[in-house]
Design a protein around this motif. Structure first.
Motif, PDB file in Angstrom:
ATOM      1  N   ALA A  24       0.814  -1.224  -0.053  1.00  0.00           N
ATOM      2  CA  ALA A  24       0.084  -0.067   0.016  1.00  0.00           C
ATOM      3  C   ALA A  24       0.889   1.220  -0.156  1.00  0.00           C
ATOM      4  CB  ALA A  24      -1.046   0.137   1.173  1.00  0.00           C
ATOM      5  N   SER A  27       2.592   1.834  -3.474  1.00  0.00           N
ATOM      6  CA  SER A  27       1.418   2.081  -4.556  1.00  0.00           C
ATOM      7  C   SER A  27       1.219   3.538  -4.573  1.00  0.00           C
ATOM      8  CB  SER A  27       0.240   1.154  -4.114  1.00  0.00           C
ATOM      9  OG  SER A  27       0.659  -0.133  -4.480  1.00  0.00           O
ATOM     10  N   ASN A 442      -7.064  -7.372   2.089  1.00  0.00           N
ATOM     11  CA  ASN A 442      -6.399  -6.305   2.682  1.00  0.00           C
ATOM     12  C   ASN A 442      -4.999  -6.058   2.943  1.00  0.00           C
ATOM     13  OD1 ASN A 442      -9.345  -5.764   4.205  1.00  0.00           O
ATOM     14  ND2 ASN A 442      -9.072  -8.062   4.579  1.00  0.00           N
ATOM     15  N   TYR A 477      -1.128   3.031   6.581  1.00  0.00           N
ATOM     16  CA  TYR A 477      -1.584   3.026   5.433  1.00  0.00           C
ATOM     17  C   TYR A 477      -2.385   1.571   5.194  1.00  0.00           C
ATOM     18  CZ  TYR A 477       2.021   6.143   3.718  1.00  0.00           C
ATOM     19  OH  TYR A 477       3.023   6.968   3.447  1.00  0.00           O
ATOM     20  N   THR A 479      -5.474  -0.499   2.807  1.00  0.00           N
ATOM     21  CA  THR A 479      -5.954  -0.780   1.437  1.00  0.00           C
ATOM     22  C   THR A 479      -6.860  -1.826   1.876  1.00  0.00           C
ATOM     23  OG1 THR A 479      -4.087  -0.002   0.495  1.00  0.00           O
ATOM     24  CG2 THR A 479      -5.314  -1.218  -0.905  1.00  0.00           C
ATOM     25  N   THR A 481      -9.328  -4.523  -0.931  1.00  0.00           N
ATOM     26  CA  THR A 481      -9.312  -4.890  -2.140  1.00  0.00           C
ATOM     27  C   THR A 481     -11.149  -5.160  -2.344  1.00  0.00           C
ATOM     28  OG1 THR A 481      -7.311  -5.764  -2.561  1.00  0.00           O
ATOM     29  CG2 THR A 481      -9.102  -6.620  -4.291  1.00  0.00           C
ATOM     30  N   GLN A 487      -8.914  -1.034  -5.621  1.00  0.00           N
ATOM     31  CA  GLN A 487      -8.886  -1.098  -4.120  1.00  0.00           C
ATOM     32  C   GLN A 487      -9.014   0.493  -3.684  1.00  0.00           C
ATOM     33  OE1 GLN A 487      -4.638  -2.505  -5.204  1.00  0.00           O
ATOM     34  NE2 GLN A 487      -4.856  -3.423  -3.296  1.00  0.00           N
ATOM     35  N   GLY A 489      -8.459   2.828  -0.006  1.00  0.00           N
ATOM     36  CA  GLY A 489      -7.538   2.851   1.173  1.00  0.00           C
ATOM     37  C   GLY A 489      -7.567   4.333   1.951  1.00  0.00           C
ATOM     38  N   GLU A 491      -4.579   6.617   4.109  1.00  0.00           N
ATOM     39  CA  GLU A 491      -3.252   6.878   4.889  1.00  0.00           C
ATOM     40  C   GLU A 491      -3.312   8.048   5.932  1.00  0.00           C
ATOM     41  OE1 GLU A 491      -0.505   9.071   2.628  1.00  0.00           O
ATOM     42  OE2 GLU A 491      -1.925  10.221   1.655  1.00  0.00           O
ATOM     43  N   TYR A 510      -8.038   5.924  -4.074  1.00  0.00           N
ATOM     44  CA  TYR A 510      -8.470   4.762  -4.813  1.00  0.00           C
ATOM     45  C   TYR A 510      -7.564   4.242  -6.130  1.00  0.00           C
ATOM     46  CZ  TYR A 510     -12.221   2.571  -8.188  1.00  0.00           C
ATOM     47  OH  TYR A 510     -12.835   1.704  -9.084  1.00  0.00           O
TER      48      TYR A 510
END
Length: 512
Positions: A24, A27, A442, A477, A479, A481, A487, A489, A491, A510
């Motif tokens: 996460a 990404s 997750n 973080y 996320t 799915t 996904q 999430g 932060e 997203y």
């Protein structure tokens, strides 16, 4: 008390949430912008296990290779991010720094594979920034123009900034030789809330060319990038009672009282060129060492134009950076990482002296001719950090880690008119721990860091002062799915210091 609450909540969250593929943070952060205007800065990123990936993505020629060889199972490569951050400084801070800054931020980024060509990638963002209690600054990105900033003594300023950025490029080639081009643009429009006729427009443009060799288990890449930045400052007032002392150089030079019906303008520009070289040895077996070396150099020349003068002030800055990173699997479930990175800035400031020459006696036309140059300022700045990390995969999808490090910072400034020397030294040992827990749906990642910043200040005709500041920070973080494979999430980053300074950031993203 607040720091204990943040830490307790963070630990509870770590064991209360189920989480995932342990990517996460990467990404999200691979698309984020650099806090510094220098292209080679990683902001001392704490995501050590992905250090080499972040570094290689700075080279357009290696973006495609990184995506092909990346061991992180990226399910989605496009992102939409909404963020809000709040930064409060309750202690003494520089005159051009805000005592309270709030930022609303929107960012979109992504990658697209063009068959037979390469990878097209990029991001765009918009930020609305509100700054409070700035005593003397009209300048956007003041660190790039320091110390030739412009300010006034009317009252505390509350600028509102709109910041736009666009960054993108294309990574070409699939064989041993690869190429890439990229461009970066940033535009800032600023105005003071208590003086609407004050306006600042700033833009920065950088164009990067890169070539790489990716054979025999190693990657060697070179990047060359010219850059230009321009700043336009406009201040005006038709109020007869609106008088103040206008100055630049933090009040060191040219303290003048403004006349009635005041108009002031300044143009400042920076032209620079930089290069960066990287060597990366990719592990050939599971237990092989990974090694990365980088070196960078950037030269910038800043000029100003004010009224009828050409290039009234100027500065020349040399920026040098370097880093070493190594990583190795120790057995089947333990990973060791070691990083060392740093930079050095050397800046010289000059004042050009002009004399007025009458061109036409009848019409009283004058011109200004440069007759000399005086040195006014020089500064040396060092920032070095070493960090070591060990992580253990204790169960399937569960990883714990711990790390320690040391950061050293030093700066020395010399003003020649009047004579003034200012020095600051700081060393900060740090330690921290991380926890990751995931499954196929997750992804949860949390890291807690504590450091002790030991600071020593000294200035001409002032007694030296030594003090310590304890800082605790938390990064989280998460996320989830969705059924369609996309996904979503969030932060959260929080920093608290013993001097009651605080930073809080929260974002929702997203991935698709």
């Amino acid at each position: 008390m607040k720091s204990h609450i943040i830490l307790s909540l963070s630990v509870l969250l770590a064991f209360a949430l189920s989480a995932g593929a342990q990517n996460a943070r990467y990404s999200v952060n691979k698309y984020k912008e650099n806090g510094s205007s220098y292209d080679d800065r990683l902001n001392m990123n704490s995501d050590m296990e992905n250090f080499s990936r972040y570094t290689m993505r700075r080279f357009p020629s290696l973006v495609g290779w990184t995506k092909e060889k990346d061991s992180i199972p990226e399910r989605n490569v496009n992102i939409l991010l909404v963020e809000y951050s709040n930064d409060i400084k309750k202690t003494e801070h520089k005159a051009w720094e805000s005592a309270h800054t709030s930022i609303s931020h929107l960012m979109a980024g992504g990658e697209y594979a063009i068959k037979g060509v390469g990878i097209l990638y990029g991001q765009a963002s918009y930020s609305k920034e509100k700054e409070h209690d700035i005593f003397s600054n009209y300048t956007s990105r003041p660190a790039d123009y320091y110390p030739y900033l412009v300010g006034d003594t009317v009252n505390i300023g509350n600028p509102s900034n709109e910041r736009y950025t666009v960054h993108g490029g294309i990574s070409l080639g699939k064989d041993k030789f690869r190429y890439g081009i990229a461009a970066y643009y940033e535009g800032i429009a600023a105005a003071k809330k208590n003086q609407p006729r004050s306006s600042v427009y700033n833009y920065m443009f950088r164009f990067s060319l890169s070539a790489a060799y990716t054979g025999n288990g190693s990657q060697l890449a070179l990047k060359l990038y010219p850059e230009i930045s321009h700043q336009s400052i406009r201040v005006s007032s038709s109020l007869l009672t609106y008088r103040y002392l206008q100055y630049y150089g933090f009040g060191m030079w040219n303290r003048t009282e403004s006349p009635a019906d005041y108009n002031y303008s300044r143009e400042a520009s920076i032209k620079g060129i930089g290069t960066e070289l990287i060597y990366h040895h990719q592990p050939q077996t599971l237990n092989d060492w990974e090694l990365m070396l980088t070196a960078g150099f950037n030269h910038r020349h800043m000029k100003t134009e004010e009224a009828n003068f050409k290039n009234l002030f100027e500065s020349k800055t040399n920026h040098i950076s370097h880093s070493i990173f190594t990583k190795k699997r120790l057995g089947g479930n333990t990973t060791f990482c070691l990083s060392y990175q740093g930079m050095e800035n050397m800046r010289d400031g000059l004042e050009n002296v002009y004399q007025s020459i009458r061109q036409e006696s009848e019409q009283e036309l004058y011109n200004y001719e440069k007759v000399g140059t005086s040195k006014l300022y020089d500064c040396h700045l060092y920032d070095e950090q070493v960090r070591a990390r060990i992580s253990h995969d204790i169960f399937k999808g569960i990883q714990i880690g711990y790390f320690l490090g040391l950061n050293y910072f030093e700066t020395e400034e010399n003003y020649d008119m009047p004579k003034l020397n200012e020095q600051l030294q700081s060393y900060a040992p740090l330690l921290g721990a991380s926890f990751k827990y995931g499954d196929k749906n997750n992804d949860f990642d949390i890291e807690i860091t504590a450091k002790r910043d030991n600071i020593k200040r000294h200035a001409t005709q002032k007694a030296a002062s030594t003090y310590g500041v304890s800082v605790c920070s938390t990064e989280m973080y998460y996320t989830r799915t969705l059924r369609n494979g996309k996904q979503i999430g969030c932060e959260m980053n929080a920093i608290l210091s013993s001097r009651h300074d605080s930073t809080f950031n929260i974002g929702i993203f997203y991935l698709f």
